[in-house]
Write an enzyme that holds these catalytic residues in place. Structure first.
Site, PDB file in Angstrom:
ATOM      1  N   GLU A  93       1.252  -1.252  -0.515  1.00  0.00           N
ATOM      2  CA  GLU A  93      -0.294   0.299  -0.158  1.00  0.00           C
ATOM      3  C   GLU A  93       0.922   1.594   0.569  1.00  0.00           C
ATOM      4  OE1 GLU A  93      -3.517  -1.208   1.698  1.00  0.00           O
ATOM      5  OE2 GLU A  93      -2.362  -1.233   3.389  1.00  0.00           O
ATOM      6  N   CYS A 106       3.446   8.872   0.706  1.00  0.00           N
ATOM      7  CA  CYS A 106       4.088   7.430   1.986  1.00  0.00           C
ATOM      8  C   CYS A 106       3.999   6.264   1.519  1.00  0.00           C
ATOM      9  CB  CYS A 106       3.425   7.820   3.788  1.00  0.00           C
ATOM     10  SG  CYS A 106       3.755   6.325   4.341  1.00  0.00           S
ATOM     11  N   CYS A 113       6.710  -7.386   6.913  1.00  0.00           N
ATOM     12  CA  CYS A 113       8.190  -6.511   7.637  1.00  0.00           C
ATOM     13  C   CYS A 113       8.385  -7.388   8.641  1.00  0.00           C
ATOM     14  CB  CYS A 113       7.396  -5.544   8.455  1.00  0.00           C
ATOM     15  SG  CYS A 113       9.421  -4.338   9.253  1.00  0.00           S
ATOM     16  N   CYS A 117       7.067  -5.347  15.524  1.00  0.00           N
ATOM     17  CA  CYS A 117       6.487  -3.958  16.886  1.00  0.00           C
ATOM     18  C   CYS A 117       5.029  -4.134  16.919  1.00  0.00           C
ATOM     19  CB  CYS A 117       6.750  -2.855  15.787  1.00  0.00           C
ATOM     20  SG  CYS A 117       8.382  -2.682  15.598  1.00  0.00           S
ATOM     21  N   CYS A 120       2.068  -2.207  15.904  1.00  0.00           N
ATOM     22  CA  CYS A 120       1.550  -2.038  13.759  1.00  0.00           C
ATOM     23  C   CYS A 120       1.300  -3.248  13.296  1.00  0.00           C
ATOM     24  CB  CYS A 120       3.491  -2.058  13.414  1.00  0.00           C
ATOM     25  SG  CYS A 120       3.234  -1.575  11.419  1.00  0.00           S
ATOM     26  N   SER A 215      12.382   4.950  15.020  1.00  0.00           N
ATOM     27  CA  SER A 215      11.310   5.352  15.257  1.00  0.00           C
ATOM     28  C   SER A 215      11.890   5.168  17.021  1.00  0.00           C
ATOM     29  CB  SER A 215      10.467   4.010  15.472  1.00  0.00           C
ATOM     30  OG  SER A 215      10.068   4.593  13.569  1.00  0.00           O
ATOM     31  N   LEU A 216      11.796   5.888  18.084  1.00  0.00           N
ATOM     32  CA  LEU A 216      12.419   5.491  19.180  1.00  0.00           C
ATOM     33  C   LEU A 216      10.586   4.980  20.361  1.00  0.00           C
ATOM     34  CD1 LEU A 216      14.966   6.087  20.775  1.00  0.00           C
ATOM     35  CD2 LEU A 216      13.589   8.420  21.431  1.00  0.00           C
ATOM     36  N   CYS A 335      -0.050   6.087  10.232  1.00  0.00           N
ATOM     37  CA  CYS A 335       0.998   5.031  10.411  1.00  0.00           C
ATOM     38  C   CYS A 335       0.175   4.216  10.787  1.00  0.00           C
ATOM     39  CB  CYS A 335       1.486   6.276  11.205  1.00  0.00           C
ATOM     40  SG  CYS A 335       2.960   8.104  11.036  1.00  0.00           S
TER      41      CYS A 335
HETATM   42  N1  SAH Z   1      10.123   0.651   9.580  1.00  0.00           N
HETATM   43  C1  SAH Z   1       9.602   1.656   9.790  1.00  0.00           C
HETATM   44  C2  SAH Z   1       8.425   2.869   8.734  1.00  0.00           C
HETATM   45  C3  SAH Z   1       7.366   2.251   9.188  1.00  0.00           C
HETATM   46  S1  SAH Z   1       6.272   3.210  10.089  1.00  0.00           S
HETATM   47  C4  SAH Z   1       9.517   2.371  10.712  1.00  0.00           C
HETATM   48  O1  SAH Z   1       9.459   1.853  12.297  1.00  0.00           O
HETATM   49  O2  SAH Z   1       9.834   3.496  11.661  1.00  0.00           O
HETATM   50  C5  SAH Z   1       6.079   3.942  10.483  1.00  0.00           C
HETATM   51  C6  SAH Z   1       5.688   4.970  11.595  1.00  0.00           C
HETATM   52  O3  SAH Z   1       4.851   4.996  11.912  1.00  0.00           O
HETATM   53  C7  SAH Z   1       7.003   3.939  12.714  1.00  0.00           C
HETATM   54  O4  SAH Z   1       6.937   5.980  13.562  1.00  0.00           O
HETATM   55  C8  SAH Z   1       5.663   3.728  13.302  1.00  0.00           C
HETATM   56  O5  SAH Z   1       6.751   3.859  15.263  1.00  0.00           O
HETATM   57  C9  SAH Z   1       4.829   3.762  13.522  1.00  0.00           C
HETATM   58  N2  SAH Z   1       3.788   3.550  14.069  1.00  0.00           N
HETATM   59  C10 SAH Z   1       3.359   1.921  13.606  1.00  0.00           C
HETATM   60  N3  SAH Z   1       2.291   1.458  13.548  1.00  0.00           N
HETATM   61  C11 SAH Z   1       1.918   2.534  13.850  1.00  0.00           C
HETATM   62  C12 SAH Z   1       0.005   3.095  14.556  1.00  0.00           C
HETATM   63  N4  SAH Z   1      -0.525   1.931  14.402  1.00  0.00           N
HETATM   64  N5  SAH Z   1      -0.514   3.903  15.100  1.00  0.00           N
HETATM   65  C13 SAH Z   1       0.428   5.103  14.698  1.00  0.00           C
HETATM   66  N6  SAH Z   1       2.091   4.500  14.540  1.00  0.00           N
HETATM   67  C14 SAH Z   1       2.300   3.850  14.244  1.00  0.00           C
END
Ligand code: SAH
Length: 343
Positions: A93, A106, A113, A117, A120, A215-216, A335
Site C-alpha cells: 500500500e 508515503c 515486515c 513491533c 503495527c 522510531s523511538l 501510520c
Molecule cells: N519501519 C519503519 C517505517 C514504517 S512505520 C519504522 O519503524 O520507522 C512508520 C512510523 O509509524 C513509525 O514511527 C512507527 O512507529 C509508526 N507506527 C507504527 N504503527 C503505528 C500505529 N498503529 N499508529 C501510529 N503510528 C504507528
C-alpha cells in the site's frame, strides 16, 4: 529468455544496457528521463529513440512492476490509499496526502515486515519480501500520474523497514532526487527506521543526504523492548548516540518518532524521562497519536496527548516538538495501519 525489469535501473545501468545493445552511452540518459521524469507507460512513447532499439527494449525488458488493485479516497481529507499487486502476487500500500500546497507520498519498502513491533499492522504480516527499486519507484509514478497536485515530499513510512532494504530504498531515493528523475530536494525525502543501528551508522558514514527518522516510541529500554522486540538488539542509548552524530554531521536534525500508546508510554513521567533523555541532542520529536488497529493498544485521549507535548515544549531545550495526526483515518491509511489487505 525471461524479460528483465528496466524500472529501477540507475543512470549507469541504463548506459551499460544501451552499450550492450550497440547503442551510444548517451541513450542511457534519454532512457533515464523517459522512465522517471516522464514515467512513460510504453516503450513506444519514447519519441527520440529509434524504432529498432524500442523493439529491442520491448522484447527484452519489462516496464511495469505493479498493478493497481484498489484506490480508496478518504471522505474526511484529501488522502488516498492505493493497494498495489506485485507481479508475484504480493500486496502493498501507498498513501498520498495533500494539505494545502504540500503533497506527501508515503511509500512502502517491503511487502510485510520482519520486525513485529507489537502495535503495527504491517508487523502482523511477517515479511514476504523486499521491494525492488522499480517497485518503489512505480508507487511514486502512479501517484504522480493520478493527481493534479505536484508531489512535494516522500516518506518511507509505509509498509516495511526501509533499512532492511537499504540498497533499493537508497537507489529509489537517488532517482527521486535526480534532476532528470523526480527532481525532489534531498530534504524532501525522509527515511524512517525502527532503529537498525548498523544501517544507521552506515548511512551516516556514507554521508547520505536524505532526512532520517528513528522510531523511538519509548523513553526507556524496558518499555521499548516490550513493544519493539528489535530493542533487544540495539538499545535506546545506542540510537540516540547515532542520532546525535547524524545531527552534528549534517546540520540536519535527526527526527525521533514517538507513537503515543495509552497507558504504555503516555504518562507525565514518560514525557519527562523523554525530555531528559533527549536533552542536549539537536533533534525534532514527532509525537504520533496511536492509530488503532486490531489488538490491545489504544490511543490516549486528547488531554493526555496535549499534556505530553506541553511537558516536552516546556522543558526548554534544543529540540522541536510536533504532534502528527495521521491523515486518512477513515480509510485506515494512518501510520502503522497498512496491512496490504485485499478487501
Ligand atoms: N519501519 C519503519 C517505517 C514504517 S512505520 C519504522 O519503524 O520507522 C512508520 C512510523 O509509524 C513509525 O514511527 C512507527 O512507529 C509508526 N507506527 C507504527 N504503527 C503505528 C500505529 N498503529 N499508529 C501510529 N503510528 C504507528
Amino acid at each position: 529468455m525471461e524479460k528483465i525489469c528496466i524500472k529501477g535501473m540507475n543512470h549507469e545501468e541504463l548506459q551499460t544496457l544501451c552499450i550492450e545493445a550497440g547503442e551510444t552511452k548517451f541513450r542511457g540518459g534519454q532512457l533515464f528521463e523517459w522512465l522517471y521524469r516522464h514515467g512513460i507507460s510504453s516503450f513506444d512513447s519514447m519519441s527520440n529513440i529509434n524504432k529498432s532499439f524500442r523493439e529491442h527494449l520491448n522484447e527484452h525488458f519489462i516496464l511495469h512492476t505493479l498493478t493497481v488493485e484498489n484506490s480508496l479516497p478518504s471522505e474526511e481529507d484529501k488522502s488516498v490509499k492505493i493497494l498495489f499487486r506485485t507481479r508475484d502476487d504480493h500486496f502493498i500500500e501507498t498513501v498520498s496526502m495533500v494539505e494545502n500546497n504540500r503533497h506527501t507520498v508515503c511509500l512502502s519498502s517491503q511487502a510485510g515486515c520482519v520486525l513485529d513491533c507489537h502495535f503495527c499492522a504491517t508487523g502482523k504480516l511477517g515479511l514476504k519480501r523486499n521491494l525492488s527499486t522499480g517497485e518503489i519507484v512505480d508507487q511514486l509514478i502512479y501517484v504522480r500520474e493520478n493527481t493534479d497536485q505536484p508531489i512535494t515530499n516522500v516518506v518511507f513510512m509505509g509498509m516495511g523497514e526501509p533499512f532492511h532494504n537499504y540498497d533499493n530504498v537508497l537507489n529509489a531515493s537517488d532517482i527521486f532526487h535526480s534532476p532528470k528523475g523526480f527532481n525532489l530536494a534531498s530534504t524532501r525525502i525522509t527515511i524512517s527506521t525502527a532503529g537498525l543501528l548498523p544501517q544507521i551508522n552506515k548511512y551516516i558514514k556514507e554521508k547520505r543526504r536524505y532526512k532520517l527518522a528513528i522510531s523511538l516510541n519509548a523513553s526507556n529500554d524496558k518499555v521499548r523492548t516490550k513493544i519493539m522486540p528489535i530493542n533487544k538488539k540495539w538499545s535506546i542509548n545506542d540510537l540516540i548516540k547515532s542520532g546525535k552524530e547524524y545531527s552534528n554531521q549534517k546540520k540536519r536534525l535527526i527526527m525521533f518518532e514517538y507513537v503515543l500508546l495509552k497507558g504504555i508510554n503516555d504518562s507525565e513521567e514518560d514525557a519527562l524521562e523523554l525530555a531528559r533523555l533527549l536533552q542536549g541532542i539537536p533533534c525534532k520529536i514527532n509525537l504520533i497519536p496511536y492509530n488503532e488497529i486490531e489488538g490491545k493498544y489504544q490511543r490516549p485521549d486528547e488531554a493526555t496527548i496535549t499534556k505530553f507535548s506541553e511537558i516536552l515544549h516546556n522543558y526548554r531545550d534544543e529540540y522541536r516538538v510536533l504532534v502528527r495526526w495521521s491523515k486518512g483515518q477513515d480509510i485506515a491509511a494512518g501510520c502503522g495501519q497498512l496491512a496490504g489487505q485485499k478487501k
